[in-house]
Scaffold this motif. Structure first.
Motif, PDB file in Angstrom:
ATOM      1  N   VAL A  58     -57.531  23.381 -52.667  1.00  0.00           N
ATOM      2  CA  VAL A  58     -56.077  23.448 -52.586  1.00  0.00           C
ATOM      3  C   VAL A  58     -55.581  24.853 -52.440  1.00  0.00           C
ATOM      4  O   VAL A  58     -56.128  25.729 -53.095  1.00  0.00           O
ATOM      5  N   VAL A  59     -54.557  24.959 -51.510  1.00  0.00           N
ATOM      6  CA  VAL A  59     -53.991  26.440 -51.583  1.00  0.00           C
ATOM      7  C   VAL A  59     -52.597  26.442 -52.533  1.00  0.00           C
ATOM      8  O   VAL A  59     -51.853  25.466 -52.360  1.00  0.00           O
ATOM      9  N   TRP A  68     -49.571  35.915 -55.359  1.00  0.00           N
ATOM     10  CA  TRP A  68     -49.279  35.801 -53.973  1.00  0.00           C
ATOM     11  C   TRP A  68     -49.197  37.563 -53.311  1.00  0.00           C
ATOM     12  O   TRP A  68     -48.930  38.424 -53.868  1.00  0.00           O
ATOM     13  N   SER A  69     -49.445  37.385 -52.057  1.00  0.00           N
ATOM     14  CA  SER A  69     -49.308  38.674 -51.230  1.00  0.00           C
ATOM     15  C   SER A  69     -48.238  38.856 -50.771  1.00  0.00           C
ATOM     16  O   SER A  69     -47.817  38.283 -49.532  1.00  0.00           O
ATOM     17  N   LEU A  74     -48.231  35.152 -43.136  1.00  0.00           N
ATOM     18  CA  LEU A  74     -48.435  33.506 -43.108  1.00  0.00           C
ATOM     19  C   LEU A  74     -47.923  33.071 -44.485  1.00  0.00           C
ATOM     20  O   LEU A  74     -47.427  31.909 -44.327  1.00  0.00           O
ATOM     21  N   PHE A  75     -47.943  33.501 -45.569  1.00  0.00           N
ATOM     22  CA  PHE A  75     -47.467  33.097 -46.958  1.00  0.00           C
ATOM     23  C   PHE A  75     -46.147  33.807 -47.223  1.00  0.00           C
ATOM     24  O   PHE A  75     -45.649  33.509 -48.426  1.00  0.00           O
ATOM     25  N   ALA A  76     -45.406  34.139 -46.400  1.00  0.00           N
ATOM     26  CA  ALA A  76     -44.292  34.944 -46.534  1.00  0.00           C
ATOM     27  C   ALA A  76     -43.130  33.864 -47.260  1.00  0.00           C
ATOM     28  O   ALA A  76     -42.552  34.097 -48.186  1.00  0.00           O
ATOM     29  N   ARG A  83     -42.206  27.512 -52.807  1.00  0.00           N
ATOM     30  CA  ARG A  83     -43.494  26.711 -52.153  1.00  0.00           C
ATOM     31  C   ARG A  83     -44.764  27.018 -52.735  1.00  0.00           C
ATOM     32  O   ARG A  83     -44.966  27.883 -53.198  1.00  0.00           O
ATOM     33  N   LEU A  84     -45.312  26.030 -52.459  1.00  0.00           N
ATOM     34  CA  LEU A  84     -47.080  26.259 -52.891  1.00  0.00           C
ATOM     35  C   LEU A  84     -47.186  26.644 -54.029  1.00  0.00           C
ATOM     36  O   LEU A  84     -48.023  27.685 -54.527  1.00  0.00           O
TER      37      LEU A  84
END
Length: 206
Positions: A58-59, A68-69, A74-76, A83-84
């Motif tokens: 799972v991410v 978080w990066s 992508l993950f902004a 989220r996530l």
């Protein structure tokens, strides 16, 4: 040649694979139209029948997003609306694929399930030499997993009927790239049809 596979179920979490998920706009239409959850469930059932290890990935990110990066486009959106977040409904595996109590669940913070996780340790401990990949998305986690697994000396089989991404065109493009380092196959070809389990489920293949 002896084949000792494990089935990896990658990122089929509520946030992505459920209509109420905050990332359901990414590829849920393709998940549904391709029947990915049903195919992945078939793969899980057959792996369990044959004694093949099932590993779920799972991410997500820790509350507060310390892992978080901020540089990731992508993950902004993960920082927008929480989220996530690991431990929430969104990062739980879809109910149709719920893990058995003994099955490992690996949490990753990047695209690759090997980056910063103990996935390789689990696979080595299980004596695995072949990875069967299912999940989403084909062009991101599936492609990244296949490439890294290749360089870690695992054989890789992508069960393409149990994978999807945002469009058929992108899915096919990803499969073209995947064929450079992996075998692209199907659930039935990799795990057999119902009622075909043999005496040796980790069968020998030429």
């Amino acid at each position: 040649m002896t084949r000792r596979p494990a089935l990896l179920v990658l990122d089929l979490i509520n946030e992505v694979a459920h209509p109420d998920g905050k990332y359901s706009d990414v590829c849920l239409d393709q998940i549904e139209s391709r029947g990915v959850l049903g195919h992945a469930r078939r793969a899980v059932d057959r792996a369990r029948e044959r004694g093949i290890p099932v590993v779920h990935v799972v991410v997500g990110f820790s509350p507060g997003l310390a892992d978080w990066s901020p540089a990731s486009t992508l993950f902004a959106e993960a920082a927008d609306g929480d989220r996530l977040i690991l431990g929430t409904w969104g990062t739980q595996i879809h109910d149709s694929l719920k893990p058995e109590p003994h099955e490992p669940v690996v949490a990753k913070r990047r695209i690759s399930p090997f980056r910063g996780t103990h996935l390789e340790l689990i696979l080595r401990s299980l004596g695995v030499d072949t990875l069967l990949l299912t999940g989403v998305t084909t062009d991101l986690v599936i492609l990244s997993t296949a490439r890294e697994a290749h360089d870690l000396d695992f054989r890789v089989e992508v069960l393409e009927d149990a994978t999807a991404t945002s469009s058929p065109e992108l899915h096919e493009a990803a499969l073209t790239l995947l064929r450079r380092t992996a075998d692209v196959t199907t659930v039935d070809a990799a795990l057999g049809r119902p009622g075909t389990a043999g005496e040796n489920d980790n069968e020998e293949r030429e």
